[in-house]
Design a protein around this motif. Sequence first.
Motif, mmCIF file in Angstrom:
data_model
loop_
_atom_site.group_PDB
_atom_site.id
_atom_site.type_symbol
_atom_site.label_atom_id
_atom_site.label_comp_id
_atom_site.label_asym_id
_atom_site.label_seq_id
_atom_site.Cartn_x
_atom_site.Cartn_y
_atom_site.Cartn_z
ATOM 1 N N GLU A 275 0.826 -1.208 0.000
ATOM 2 C CA GLU A 275 0.000 0.000 0.000
ATOM 3 C C GLU A 275 0.862 1.260 0.000
ATOM 4 O O GLU A 275 0.562 2.227 -0.714
ATOM 5 C CB GLU A 275 -0.924 -0.011 1.217
ATOM 6 N N LYS A 276 1.944 1.250 0.786
ATOM 7 C CA LYS A 276 2.838 2.405 0.819
ATOM 8 C C LYS A 276 3.559 2.588 -0.511
ATOM 9 O O LYS A 276 3.729 3.716 -0.995
ATOM 10 C CB LYS A 276 3.854 2.240 1.954
ATOM 11 N N ALA B 10 1.072 3.873 -3.164
ATOM 12 C CA ALA B 10 0.732 5.270 -2.901
ATOM 13 C C ALA B 10 1.873 6.200 -3.284
ATOM 14 O O ALA B 10 1.661 7.246 -3.919
ATOM 15 C CB ALA B 10 0.373 5.444 -1.424
ATOM 16 N N SER C 85 2.323 6.250 -7.113
ATOM 17 C CA SER C 85 1.191 6.949 -7.727
ATOM 18 C C SER C 85 1.371 8.458 -7.627
ATOM 19 O O SER C 85 1.079 9.197 -8.579
ATOM 20 C CB SER C 85 -0.121 6.534 -7.062
ATOM 21 N N ARG C 86 1.867 8.947 -6.488
ATOM 22 C CA ARG C 86 2.117 10.389 -6.341
ATOM 23 C C ARG C 86 3.201 10.856 -7.296
ATOM 24 O O ARG C 86 3.085 11.921 -7.916
ATOM 25 C CB ARG C 86 2.527 10.697 -4.899
ATOM 26 N N SER D 33 1.769 10.991 -10.764
ATOM 27 C CA SER D 33 0.792 12.081 -10.897
ATOM 28 C C SER D 33 1.465 13.442 -11.034
ATOM 29 O O SER D 33 1.016 14.288 -11.816
ATOM 30 C CB SER D 33 -0.151 12.089 -9.691
ATOM 31 N N GLN E 237 -0.277 0.842 -11.602
ATOM 32 C CA GLN E 237 -0.837 0.316 -10.360
ATOM 33 C C GLN E 237 -1.220 -1.155 -10.500
ATOM 34 O O GLN E 237 -1.002 -1.956 -9.589
ATOM 35 C CB GLN E 237 -2.050 1.148 -9.951
#
Length: 373
Positions: free
Chosen positions: A84-85, A88, A91-92, A95, A230
Amino acid sequence: MPLATNEQWSDAGRLPWWRQPRPAATNDYAKKTTKAEADTPIAFPRELMIYERKVDFAQIDNDLTILETQSRERIHAIVTSVKEKAVALISRKVSDGSLSTKIVNDLELRGIGQLVPTLREVLGAAFRQGERDLKSEIKRGMAQTARNASDEAKAVVAAHPDWSQSRVVAAVKSYQVRYDVAGLPPEKALEFFESKASLWGAEIRDPLLSEIKTVLYNAIKMGLPIREIQSQLEAAFLPWLGDPTQGVDDALLTPYRLETLIRTNSLEAYNAGRLAQGQQEVESGLITAYVFSAILDGRETAVCRFLDGKFFKPNSPELDRLSPPRRYSCRSIMVPHLRTEGPVTYITPDQVARGIALSGKGFCDHQRAVETS
């Protein structure tokens, strides 16, 4: 049907653990991974040998299964948090357009450091269980020895009524054994836990990190959208975490699946604890051999089937090289053979070579991580 108690074993001898029902799983994922095992027909092709009758196989399996289930839950939670980390963070970076080869090169898995202390606890629990179980087996074997000594003494007196009591005692001295069984010195056990936990952690961390970096390098090269990245990251973790919505067939487990690593490493620690616990009785001459005892339920591999029933000299190179595990998900154990259980014929050099040749990839040069001398 509940597992039999020690009292219920007394007449028929201890049945092997693979004839007993598995304990209920504690979560949905564990239930799915054990369903195939629970549904597998059981067929044990031989009777228990005399040296196996002091072993409570059902209790061993029950305890190891509980340990593995609890360990899987803890390790699964850590790796899930790492996933999950990682997803995340990446993904940042995608983005805001900052994902670069330098970031990928320097990437570390946040939270993965929690694995080693957890793995150390798992190994410690398995090791100590191995110590406790072998200590109990020696005591049960010695209880039988005491009965044998009594019978032997009566036979000696009947054959030599003129002998003195001291001479009778000397004649059956080989049956007299101690009940004080010592364990492995704490510093030796700590050395085993530390070294093995670090190696086990690397078996999880390194291939996983390599796969994630490969995904990201390809994403940068091909300009993949965030959803595709992802999805590929999720796929990279799948061999480790499994899919909670699907059952897992043991035949499909890879060396990198958590289920497989937990079972294999905890079994290695368990057997190391057994060998460490027996060292004092090896030195006293009570334990004359260790016997390879395999699960013969139709799912065993050729190496376990071949080594089943083979006798190994304590502290020998052959024992070091061929101690379980011999393959991933191995459930074989080494059983102590006491001097009062009869003569032994040790494994031959040709049989050792055959056992090494049949061992799973990566297990051919398996060495015990603990010096028990």
